[in-house]
Each structure stands twice: as structure tokens, then as C-alpha cells.
Write an enzyme that holds these catalytic residues in place. Structure first.
Site, PDB file in Angstrom:
ATOM      1  N   GLU A 116       0.853  -1.183   0.000  1.00 13.55           N
ATOM      2  CA  GLU A 116       0.000   0.000   0.000  1.00 13.55           C
ATOM      3  C   GLU A 116       0.892   1.237   0.000  1.00 13.55           C
ATOM      4  O   GLU A 116       1.755   1.382   0.871  1.00 13.55           O
ATOM      5  CB  GLU A 116      -0.887   0.041   1.244  1.00 13.55           C
ATOM      6  N   ASP A 141      -5.167   8.324  10.446  1.00 16.22           N
ATOM      7  CA  ASP A 141      -3.770   8.025  10.701  1.00 16.22           C
ATOM      8  C   ASP A 141      -3.328   8.439  12.097  1.00 16.22           C
ATOM      9  O   ASP A 141      -3.664   9.522  12.581  1.00 16.22           O
ATOM     10  CB  ASP A 141      -2.879   8.726   9.670  1.00 16.22           C
TER      11      ASP A 141
END
Length: 272
Positions: free
Chosen positions: A60, A71
Site C-alpha cells: 500500500e 492516521d
């Protein structure tokens, strides 16, 4: 599994092919995440290649974004650094092309949908396909609002990965499974990314729910940071996703450290 491209030919799912190859070898697929352009373009390419050399079937490449709500701090710090140096979206396609040309891994981008929408779903899909990308993970996009993206990925034979969480209803899981191609991303816990000492007990329930809804492949991410985690999740999931631990390794020790950690986590380090 195959899809129709804009030219009308059947195109195999690169991600499904990679995960099924791991399954045929008797293991779950190892999926590694790294931010695009961190700490610079060439180093990020080298690090991704090290991932593939050391056992990652799927890679990824995260696109830096100014408001990364999913995140955790390690990835936020990395992407903020990339944005400050003047990152441009074209770099993503350059990085994907370089990694796909140098490895056999299926290379996905992971991005908040606003970046795709800004460029245009069709244009983004075309450029990603031309770069050799396998598809995209869109953590903030739900199938109900993905009509343009579904059409674009169908047109260019790309995988599209939606997320299923511990809080997803049975109806929601069914929609996610139906809309996804390549695999379903099983979120193991609620919250942001980050290495944790234990895998959430919700992870297995998320995988089971997606499988029961018809998903052929479910990969688990968020909180995975040790070989023990990989082995535990690998008992019930089709793939194991590692991000924060790899980004920290890149920060602290460069591409070589990424390769060493990937080899430890996957159990398949590159020959010396």
C-alpha cells in the site's frame, strides 16, 4: 476474479491474484504500507522494493493528505514532512510505476477520496492503471457514495477496497462486500492507526462477518506490529496489514530497516 476494462477485455484482479498465491502456499498474505515520498521520492521507492523482497505480496502506497483523520501520530508526522517539502500528486503515479516495474507485488494506493475527487475519478483511475497500480483503498468512502469511483475502477480494471469495522451492521457489511474488489479491509479496532501490544478481539468477528457476507478475501489492519500478531491474525484472515511499525522503521533506519522488519513479520526474509 476478473473485471472489464475500458477496452472490453477481461483483466484479472492483481490483488486477488497475489493473495490467492499466498493462500496456495499455505499462508496469509503480508500487506505492507508506506507513505508516498517519505522521506523523499527515491527512498520511498527503495523502501517499497525492500518490502517486496522481504515477503510483502501486496504493498500500500499512502498518499499524503493534510487532514488524515484515520492516521496515528507516526504516519501523520511522516506525511506532514512530505507535504512540507512540496509533495505533488504526480509523484504517486511515478512511485507506483517504479515499484511495479521492480517487483511482483500488487501495488495499491491508499487515499482519502477527496484527492481522487479533485482530480476526477476517471482521470485518477486511468493514471493509476497506466502506472501499473492494482487499485486503491479509500478509507473515508462508503459504497453508497462511490458511484463515480466504482464506474472508473470498472472501466480500468482496478481493485477497490472498502473498509468494514467492528461497528458495521450486517446490512453495511453486505454492501461493502458487494462493492469491494480484491479484498475487504477489516478494521480490527475503532480509532487511528498505530502499533499496539495486542490485537483487538474484534478482529476475528470483523473477518467472520465479511466472509459470511460473501467476501472471498479479508485482510486485517490497524495495530499489527509483531510476528505474533501476524501469526494470530493469519489463522483466520486472508491477509495481514502492517503500517505504523514499517513507517517507524523507515524513519529510524531507512529502507534496510524496513526490509529487516518485513522479513521478521512475514517470516520470509530475503536471502543474504
Amino acid at each position: 476474479m476478473s473485471v472489464q476494462t475500458s477496452r472490453g477485455a477481461a483483466a484479472p484482479s492483481k490483488t486477488a491474484t497475489a493473495i490467492e498465491a499466498a493462500r496456495a502456499a499455505g499462508r496469509s498474505a503480508f500487506v505492507g504500507y508506506l507513505p508516498a515520498g517519505y522521506p523523499d521520492r527515491e527512498t520511498s521507492i527503495t523502501a517499497a522494493i525492500e518490502l517486496a523482497r522481504n515477503g510483502a505480496e501486496v504493498i500500500e502506497i499512502g498518499i499524503p493528505y493534510s487532514d488524515p483523520v484515520m492516521d496515528g501520530p507516526v504516519i501523520q508526522q511522516a506525511t506532514t514532512q512530505v507535504l512540507r517539502r512540496g509533495f505533488r500528486i504526480d509523484e504517486v503515479f511515478e512511485i507506483v510505476r517504479a515499484v511495479t516495474e521492480a517487483t511482483d507485488a500488487a501495488v495499491l494506493v491508499m487515499t482519502y477520496y477527496n484527492l481522487i475527487d479533485r482530480m476526477g475519478a476517471e482521470e485518477f483511475a486511468r493514471r493509476l492503471a497506466e502506472a501499473g497500480g492494482a487499485g486503491a483503498i479509500t478509507p473515508d468512502l462508503i459504497p453508497d457514495e462511490a458511484e463515480d469511483w466504482i464506474a472508473a475502477t470498472d472501466a480500468y480494471g482496478l481493485d477497490r477496497v472498502f473498509l468494514s469495522a467492528p461497528t458495521s451492521s450486517a446490512e453495511r457489511v453486505a454492501k461493502i462486500v458487494e462493492a469491494s474488489r480484491g479484498f475487504v479491509y477489516g478494521v480490527s479496532l475503532m480509532g487511528v492507526t498505530g502499533a499496539r501490544s495486542e490485537v483487538s478481539d474484534a478482529a476475528e468477528r470483523v473477518v467472520r462477518a465479511a466472509h459470511e457476507a460473501g467476501a472471498e478475501r479479508v485482510c486485517v489492519g490497524l495495530g499489527v506490529s509483531t510476528r505474533a500478531h501476524v501469526e494470530e491474525i493469519g489463522r483466520y484472515a486472508d491477509g495481514v496489514i502492517v503500517g505504523t511499525a514499517l513507517v517507524a522503521a523507515l524513519r529510524d533506519g531507512g529502507p534496510a530497516a524496513v526490509g529487516r522488519l518485513a522479513g521478521e513479520l512475514s517470516g520470509r526474509p530475503a536471502p543474504a
